[in-house]
Design a protein around this motif. Structure first.
Motif, PDB file in Angstrom:
ATOM      1  N   VAL A 155       0.856  -1.184   0.000  1.00 56.68           N
ATOM      2  CA  VAL A 155       0.000   0.000   0.000  1.00 56.68           C
ATOM      3  C   VAL A 155       0.891   1.232   0.000  1.00 56.68           C
ATOM      4  O   VAL A 155       1.811   1.342   0.821  1.00 56.68           O
ATOM      5  CB  VAL A 155      -0.924   0.015   1.234  1.00 56.68           C
ATOM      6  N   LEU A 156       0.622   2.160  -0.928  1.00 52.58           N
ATOM      7  CA  LEU A 156       1.428   3.366  -1.064  1.00 52.58           C
ATOM      8  C   LEU A 156       0.554   4.582  -0.785  1.00 52.58           C
ATOM      9  O   LEU A 156      -0.559   4.681  -1.305  1.00 52.58           O
ATOM     10  CB  LEU A 156       2.016   3.454  -2.475  1.00 52.58           C
ATOM     11  N   ILE A 157       1.065   5.498   0.040  1.00 53.71           N
ATOM     12  CA  ILE A 157       0.336   6.716   0.399  1.00 53.71           C
ATOM     13  C   ILE A 157       1.215   7.918   0.074  1.00 53.71           C
ATOM     14  O   ILE A 157       2.370   7.992   0.502  1.00 53.71           O
ATOM     15  CB  ILE A 157      -0.023   6.734   1.894  1.00 53.71           C
ATOM     16  N   SER A 158       0.663   8.864  -0.683  1.00 47.82           N
ATOM     17  CA  SER A 158       1.399  10.093  -0.966  1.00 47.82           C
ATOM     18  C   SER A 158       1.350  11.014   0.251  1.00 47.82           C
ATOM     19  O   SER A 158       0.400  10.990   1.030  1.00 47.82           O
ATOM     20  CB  SER A 158       0.804  10.812  -2.179  1.00 47.82           C
ATOM     21  N   THR A 159       2.407  11.809   0.410  1.00 56.48           N
ATOM     22  CA  THR A 159       2.487  12.759   1.514  1.00 56.48           C
ATOM     23  C   THR A 159       2.881  14.129   0.965  1.00 56.48           C
ATOM     24  O   THR A 159       3.499  14.234  -0.088  1.00 56.48           O
ATOM     25  CB  THR A 159       3.501  12.305   2.575  1.00 56.48           C
ATOM     26  N   MET A 160       2.525  15.177   1.714  1.00 57.36           N
ATOM     27  CA  MET A 160       2.694  16.537   1.191  1.00 57.36           C
ATOM     28  C   MET A 160       3.635  17.417   1.997  1.00 57.36           C
ATOM     29  O   MET A 160       3.937  18.533   1.591  1.00 57.36           O
ATOM     30  CB  MET A 160       1.320  17.214   1.099  1.00 57.36           C
ATOM     31  N   GLY A 161       4.087  16.942   3.166  1.00 59.21           N
ATOM     32  CA  GLY A 161       4.949  17.785   3.981  1.00 59.21           C
ATOM     33  C   GLY A 161       6.022  17.008   4.701  1.00 59.21           C
ATOM     34  O   GLY A 161       6.032  15.774   4.703  1.00 59.21           O
ATOM     35  N   PHE A 197      -1.657  10.756  -6.903  1.00 67.56           N
ATOM     36  CA  PHE A 197      -0.821   9.995  -7.839  1.00 67.56           C
ATOM     37  C   PHE A 197      -1.631   8.880  -8.473  1.00 67.56           C
ATOM     38  O   PHE A 197      -2.690   8.490  -8.003  1.00 67.56           O
ATOM     39  CB  PHE A 197       0.435   9.443  -7.154  1.00 67.56           C
ATOM     40  N   TRP A 198      -1.111   8.377  -9.593  1.00 68.99           N
ATOM     41  CA  TRP A 198      -1.676   7.238 -10.328  1.00 68.99           C
ATOM     42  C   TRP A 198      -0.498   6.526 -10.986  1.00 68.99           C
ATOM     43  O   TRP A 198       0.576   7.118 -11.154  1.00 68.99           O
ATOM     44  CB  TRP A 198      -2.666   7.725 -11.388  1.00 68.99           C
ATOM     45  N   ALA A 208       2.652  11.969 -10.281  1.00 66.72           N
ATOM     46  CA  ALA A 208       2.188  12.611  -9.050  1.00 66.72           C
ATOM     47  C   ALA A 208       1.949  14.095  -9.292  1.00 66.72           C
ATOM     48  O   ALA A 208       2.643  14.731 -10.100  1.00 66.72           O
ATOM     49  CB  ALA A 208       3.218  12.416  -7.939  1.00 66.72           C
ATOM     50  N   SER A 209       0.981  14.641  -8.568  1.00 65.74           N
ATOM     51  CA  SER A 209       0.629  16.055  -8.705  1.00 65.74           C
ATOM     52  C   SER A 209       1.006  16.811  -7.434  1.00 65.74           C
ATOM     53  O   SER A 209       1.596  16.243  -6.514  1.00 65.74           O
ATOM     54  CB  SER A 209      -0.866  16.185  -9.016  1.00 65.74           C
ATOM     55  N   VAL A 262      -5.188  13.539 -10.438  1.00 61.12           N
ATOM     56  CA  VAL A 262      -4.492  13.083 -11.638  1.00 61.12           C
ATOM     57  C   VAL A 262      -4.939  11.656 -11.958  1.00 61.12           C
ATOM     58  O   VAL A 262      -5.049  10.816 -11.066  1.00 61.12           O
ATOM     59  CB  VAL A 262      -2.960  13.186 -11.468  1.00 61.12           C
ATOM     60  N   ARG A 263      -5.252  11.401 -13.235  1.00 60.95           N
ATOM     61  CA  ARG A 263      -5.755  10.098 -13.655  1.00 60.95           C
ATOM     62  C   ARG A 263      -5.110   9.671 -14.973  1.00 60.95           C
ATOM     63  O   ARG A 263      -5.136  10.435 -15.941  1.00 60.95           O
ATOM     64  CB  ARG A 263      -7.279  10.135 -13.900  1.00 60.95           C
ATOM     65  N   PHE A 264      -4.580   8.460 -15.012  1.00 64.04           N
ATOM     66  CA  PHE A 264      -4.298   7.829 -16.290  1.00 64.04           C
ATOM     67  C   PHE A 264      -5.608   7.289 -16.850  1.00 64.04           C
ATOM     68  O   PHE A 264      -6.560   7.016 -16.105  1.00 64.04           O
ATOM     69  CB  PHE A 264      -3.312   6.669 -16.129  1.00 64.04           C
ATOM     70  N   LEU A 265      -5.697   7.117 -18.167  1.00 61.46           N
ATOM     71  CA  LEU A 265      -6.793   6.347 -18.733  1.00 61.46           C
ATOM     72  C   LEU A 265      -6.812   4.977 -18.068  1.00 61.46           C
ATOM     73  O   LEU A 265      -5.783   4.440 -17.668  1.00 61.46           O
ATOM     74  CB  LEU A 265      -6.629   6.183 -20.242  1.00 61.46           C
TER      75      LEU A 265
END
Length: 490
Positions: A155-161, A197-198, A208-209, A262-265
């Protein structure tokens, strides 16, 4: 990279392909909705609400269960499954078949991660585990946002700080038992900001955005904050899945400030995607011109003009605040919200570089929240949208998070963006509670119609008004699933 396993009749969670999910997936009967408690003193805190969406049920359009975090100040925000369609293919030698039975919910403000268990009764999730904030702090990350199951079962979680809430784009990874494996990104290059992210395994890429520094967005929105691109993002960041390294950054400029969802097809054999940029409500399409070259290009394909408002006689301009986008499973339709303008839009993306507007529905917005606010210049409309009422109540706020049925015919929309911003832009919604509505979708010619029979009122909750945000289905949905190339034609 994931590799094709031997042919077998066993399979993991989800569906073999996007079209398999669209054609053979069941109609949704339950929604799991993140509900934020705006009363920061309430000991029950935020919760996961289970909503009945079975039209034949006596409790249709009602919250039927609440699983509380029992902690203050969390700000549950986005969520993701412990496993998904990227783990559909099971190798013959695998002893354990993955099960989609845990929903992972990071808390944006407290830096905790809540894991809810649906294995015993999907109508009544239970709190399975709480990952304490010390885990993220140990790895110098904070403000966890997007959760995705990865094709390797992690499981991957994006972080912002960072631990002090300065801007820092990163990811934190957990194994399938939710033991922390550390941060995911490798190498010397690191983006200034993080958000969503996607990923597409066939092309060895994760995109990632960026939002901004948690210390800034947590106190509300200030226009002056966007001046520093290192604290308020405007870039797309591309990583290799194979080595976790950032290999390309695309600066979207001032038109692309705050690229959020953000989305890939869904088609795993296409290296094409979209990102919605919130501040100026612009949609960008990114793609690889040459499949043999890992570099992407990015083009603005939808530009929604600002509206000029008069507030107590003082004129001001506002952008749409495009805070969510999603794609139908057949990659034909793209849906977006404009949280400040108050509308949901449907675009035909048969040609991804030339979206065509096919449906639009206004369900609130800052212009009709109070009598002292009116539109004085609108470059798109020659009329002023009127307030919308459902079951005798005016819709406060505006459409925010979106979720589409697998067959593409029903679009659910919640009203809360982020409670500090809710208080700033829609104080009446915070006081009275948010809502979830259902929009019927014309999937042949295009078009959006508000369903008059469905309305979930979060103003009438046991602990007082609540703010509903992201929406999930028990069996996966349009924003949780990633597919592998080897099952694409099944």
């Amino acid at each position: 990279m994931a590799k094709a396993g031997n042919s077998c009749c066993r399979h993991g969670p989800g569906y073999a392909s996007p079209l398999d999910a669209m054609k053979n997936g069941p109609r949704e009967k339950l929604l799991y909705i993140i509900a934020v408690q705006p009363d920061l003193k309430h000991s029950d805190g935020d919760y996961l609400a289970t909503v009945d969406v079975d039209p034949t049920s006596s409790t249709y359009s009602q919250v039927i269960h609440r699983t509380y975090t029992k902690a203050k100040g969390n700000e549950l925000h986005h969520s993701g499954w412990n496993t998904c369609s990227s783990c559909y293919e099971v190798k013959d030698q695998d002893v354990v078949i993955p099960k989609r039975d845990k929903l992972v919910c990071p808390a944006l403000n407290s830096n905790r991660v809540y894991v809810f268990d649906m294995s015993q009764d999907e109508r009544k999730p239970v709190l399975y585990r709480v990952i304490d904030s010390t885990v993220l702090n140990e790895h110098n990350v904070s403000a966890p946002h997007t959760t995705h199951c990865m094709y390797d079962g992690t499981v991957l979680i994006s972080t912002m700080g960072d631990r002090d809430d300065n801007a820092k784009g990163d990811f934190i990874q957990f194994d399938n038992q939710f033991n922390c494996l550390g941060t995911w990104a490798r190498g010397d290059k690191q983006p200034d900001c993080g958000y969503d992210f996607w990923y597409q395994p066939h092309f060895d890429v994760l995109v990632a955005s960026e939002w901004g520094a948690p210390k800034l967005f947590k106190r509300g929105f200030k226009m002056s904050d966007i001046e520093n691109p290192k604290e308020y993002g405007r870039t797309l960041n591309f990583y290799r899945l194979s080595d976790h390294k950032l290999f390309q950054t695309i600066d979207l400029g001032t038109d692309g400030i705050t690229p959020l969802e953000v989305r890939f097809l869904h088609d795993p054999l296409k290296a094409i995607g979209f990102v919605g940029c919130a501040l100026n409500s612009n949609l960008y399409c990114f793609y690889r011109p040459n499949e043999n070259d890992e570099q992407f290009v990015c083009e603005k394909v939808v530009d929604i003009p600002n509206k000029k408002l008069s507030v107590d006689g003082v004129e001001t301009e506002i952008g749409g605040m495009m805070a969510d986008i999603l794609l139908s499973l057949d990659d034909k339709w793209l849906y977006m919200n404009n949280w400040l303008h108050g509308d949901v839009r449907q675009y035909d993306i048969s040609n991804p570089k030339k979206p065509i507007l096919k449906g639009q529905l206004f369900l609130g917005g800052v212009a009709n929240r109070k009598p002292n606010v009116r539109i004085v210049d609108d470059k798109e409309l020659d009329y002023e949208p009127k307030p919308v009422f459902m079951k005798g109540r005016q819709l406060e706020g505006a459409p925010q998070m979106l979720q589409l049925s697998l067959d593409g015919k029903r679009l659910y929309a919640s009203s809360s963006l982020y409670s500090p911003w809710d208080r700033q832009f829609y104080p009446d919604m915070v006081a009275k509670g948010g809502h979830v509505v259902l929009i019927d979708v014309d999937t042949e010619e295009g078009g959006l119609t508000l369903n008059p029979d469905f309305f979930v009122d979060f103003g009438a909750e046991p602990n007082g008004p609540a703010l509903p945000h992201e929406i999930r289905y028990p069996g996966g949905d349009c924003t949780s699933e990633v597919w592998l190339a080897q099952t694409a034609n099944k």
